[in-house]
Design a protein around this motif. Sequence first.
Motif, PDB file in Angstrom:
ATOM      1  N   ILE A 117     -30.851   3.627 -26.083  1.00 31.27           N
ATOM      2  CA  ILE A 117     -30.968   4.909 -25.382  1.00 31.27           C
ATOM      3  C   ILE A 117     -29.589   5.411 -24.956  1.00 31.27           C
ATOM      4  N   SER A 118     -28.789   4.513 -24.380  1.00 29.79           N
ATOM      5  CA  SER A 118     -27.455   4.892 -23.913  1.00 29.79           C
ATOM      6  C   SER A 118     -26.600   5.412 -25.055  1.00 29.79           C
ATOM      7  N   TRP A 119     -26.679   4.747 -26.195  1.00 28.28           N
ATOM      8  CA  TRP A 119     -25.892   5.146 -27.367  1.00 28.28           C
ATOM      9  C   TRP A 119     -26.297   6.540 -27.837  1.00 28.28           C
ATOM     10  N   VAL A 120     -27.607   6.782 -27.911  1.00 23.35           N
ATOM     11  CA  VAL A 120     -28.087   8.095 -28.354  1.00 23.35           C
ATOM     12  C   VAL A 120     -27.596   9.189 -27.408  1.00 23.35           C
ATOM     13  N   MET A 121     -27.672   8.956 -26.103  1.00 25.81           N
ATOM     14  CA  MET A 121     -27.263   9.979 -25.141  1.00 25.81           C
ATOM     15  C   MET A 121     -25.776  10.291 -25.255  1.00 25.81           C
ATOM     16  N   ASP A 137     -22.203  13.628 -20.833  1.00 21.90           N
ATOM     17  CA  ASP A 137     -21.056  12.996 -20.196  1.00 21.90           C
ATOM     18  C   ASP A 137     -21.493  12.228 -18.945  1.00 21.90           C
ATOM     19  N   ASN A 138     -20.502  11.648 -18.240  1.00 24.95           N
ATOM     20  CA  ASN A 138     -20.803  10.805 -17.088  1.00 24.95           C
ATOM     21  C   ASN A 138     -21.433  11.554 -15.928  1.00 24.95           C
ATOM     22  N   ASP A 139     -21.260  12.879 -15.877  1.00 26.19           N
ATOM     23  CA  ASP A 139     -21.902  13.661 -14.819  1.00 26.19           C
ATOM     24  C   ASP A 139     -23.386  13.888 -15.112  1.00 26.19           C
ATOM     25  N   GLN A 140     -23.780  13.686 -16.366  1.00 28.60           N
ATOM     26  CA  GLN A 140     -25.160  13.948 -16.776  1.00 28.60           C
ATOM     27  C   GLN A 140     -25.978  12.684 -16.969  1.00 28.60           C
ATOM     28  N   PHE A 141     -25.332  11.632 -17.468  1.00 27.58           N
ATOM     29  CA  PHE A 141     -26.050  10.391 -17.802  1.00 27.58           C
ATOM     30  C   PHE A 141     -25.056   9.247 -17.826  1.00 27.58           C
ATOM     31  N   LEU A 142     -25.409   8.144 -17.154  1.00 23.69           N
ATOM     32  CA  LEU A 142     -24.579   6.944 -17.179  1.00 23.69           C
ATOM     33  C   LEU A 142     -25.246   5.884 -18.044  1.00 23.69           C
ATOM     34  N   THR A 143     -24.477   5.308 -18.948  1.00 23.65           N
ATOM     35  CA  THR A 143     -25.014   4.262 -19.801  1.00 23.65           C
ATOM     36  C   THR A 143     -25.301   3.015 -18.971  1.00 23.65           C
ATOM     37  N   GLY A 144     -26.144   2.148 -19.523  1.00 21.57           N
ATOM     38  CA  GLY A 144     -26.469   0.916 -18.818  1.00 21.57           C
ATOM     39  C   GLY A 144     -27.193  -0.065 -19.709  1.00 21.57           C
ATOM     40  N   GLN A 145     -27.165  -1.338 -19.327  1.00 20.69           N
ATOM     41  CA  GLN A 145     -27.826  -2.387 -20.077  1.00 20.69           C
ATOM     42  C   GLN A 145     -29.292  -2.528 -19.698  1.00 20.69           C
ATOM     43  N   SER A 146     -29.721  -1.813 -18.668  1.00 20.83           N
ATOM     44  CA  SER A 146     -31.098  -1.875 -18.200  1.00 20.83           C
ATOM     45  C   SER A 146     -31.643  -0.455 -18.063  1.00 20.83           C
ATOM     46  N   VAL A 155     -32.993   5.165 -14.880  1.00 16.73           N
ATOM     47  CA  VAL A 155     -34.187   5.698 -14.221  1.00 16.73           C
ATOM     48  C   VAL A 155     -33.918   5.905 -12.727  1.00 16.73           C
ATOM     49  N   VAL A 156     -33.298   4.918 -12.078  1.00 18.68           N
ATOM     50  CA  VAL A 156     -32.973   5.046 -10.655  1.00 18.68           C
ATOM     51  C   VAL A 156     -31.919   6.133 -10.445  1.00 18.68           C
ATOM     52  N   ASP A 157     -30.960   6.256 -11.373  1.00 15.77           N
ATOM     53  CA  ASP A 157     -29.999   7.360 -11.290  1.00 15.77           C
ATOM     54  C   ASP A 157     -30.730   8.695 -11.180  1.00 15.77           C
ATOM     55  N   ALA A 158     -31.730   8.884 -12.066  1.00 14.22           N
ATOM     56  CA  ALA A 158     -32.469  10.151 -12.081  1.00 14.22           C
ATOM     57  C   ALA A 158     -33.349  10.286 -10.849  1.00 14.22           C
ATOM     58  N   ARG A 159     -33.996   9.199 -10.472  1.00 14.10           N
ATOM     59  CA  ARG A 159     -34.890   9.252  -9.308  1.00 14.10           C
ATOM     60  C   ARG A 159     -34.140   9.590  -8.024  1.00 14.10           C
ATOM     61  N   ILE A 217     -28.205  10.777  -8.173  1.00 16.01           N
ATOM     62  CA  ILE A 217     -26.834  10.391  -7.826  1.00 16.01           C
ATOM     63  C   ILE A 217     -25.776  11.106  -8.659  1.00 16.01           C
ATOM     64  N   LEU A 218     -26.188  11.789  -9.745  1.00 18.03           N
ATOM     65  CA  LEU A 218     -25.207  12.402 -10.637  1.00 18.03           C
ATOM     66  C   LEU A 218     -24.979  13.868 -10.276  1.00 18.03           C
ATOM     67  N   PRO A 219     -23.773  14.370 -10.532  1.00 18.14           N
ATOM     68  CA  PRO A 219     -23.472  15.771 -10.196  1.00 18.14           C
ATOM     69  C   PRO A 219     -24.306  16.772 -10.991  1.00 18.14           C
ATOM     70  N   ARG A 220     -24.528  16.474 -12.275  1.00 19.98           N
ATOM     71  CA  ARG A 220     -25.294  17.381 -13.142  1.00 19.98           C
ATOM     72  C   ARG A 220     -26.298  16.567 -13.948  1.00 19.98           C
TER      73      ARG A 220
END
Length: 326
Positions: A193-197, A203-212, A217-221, A224-227
């Motif tokens: 998922i991270s690779w596709v995004m 970018d980092n303001d929209q989506f942060l990659t992760g191993q989990s 999901v918690v970022d979105a919930r 925490i992100l600017p955009r």
Amino acid sequence: MRNSPQRYAQRFPHKVPQRSPQAVKRAWRTVASVLAVALVCGCTTAPPRTARPQAVPLPDYERVSTPSGATPRERIVDIALQEWRKWGSQVVHIARDDTACVTHSPLPAPNLTAAAETGAPNSRNGAASGASADVDAEEHGDNASCLRFPDGTGMEATPQGCRMAQRYWGIVGEAPDCRQVTQGAWAWSAVFISWVMRRAGLDNDQFLTGQSHSMYVVDARDGILPRPAFHVEPLPALPRPGDMICAGRGRDKYIDDPADIGFGTTPMHCDIVVEVDRAAKVVKAIGGNVQQSVSMDVIDLNDAGQLDGFTNSHLPWLLILRNDLQ
């Protein structure tokens, strides 16, 4: 037992200077002032979690071509489909009978030779002779005919699959070997998922990659992100292409409240929605490490034409990560 003054006297044998009453009062006024400012600005809470480290962008040869003028949402869908085809277009039907069966795979069905010798169902698939594994839809209710690829098999166990899974791990700065890629400790669905995004341009303001999965999901919930590119929407609901659908798994398979998801601690799985067929009441979504490949899940909706957490107990969906991009 020695009392506290004696213990501290031994650790700090030097004489502690005595403060005047005026000095003590000034010290307390300073502390009170600091606490007052902290209360006003909310600084008494724990410091905010900093963004987790993000890997250095991959080389240009890792970039994926998408149609000119495609929106970010369209790029996400297109790149997921491209990767699915590279893996051989495996399909998994997540049906109303609580099964999750491979209905098409580029590889022979596992253990089919033994099934043919014993006369067990599905011996007609012909995988013993090297044919691809195709299972008729009417057989999904029969567990004996529900084709699955065990861990350590499937496309991820091939040299090509290993190389592609290693590409995904590179997006978080990891480099597992081909043996590790097939092990549960190196499950690669979240890094897919991270690779596709990232390949879609987020970018980092929209989506942060992760191993989990639970990290983004918690970022979105928690916003925490600017955009943020996604927000959490509870089920039942109907997803749209470009959204992600997520479920708990393992010990948290039947988690029923997104508020209970722990950052990096709740085992989850998410797929990228690529098509919604309201007439057939199915959603098609692509995920990594699904039956040891990048697979397209064909998911039966409920009677109201929505995705919910009850129609299929094999994968009780928990939430939609609604795509807020164009």
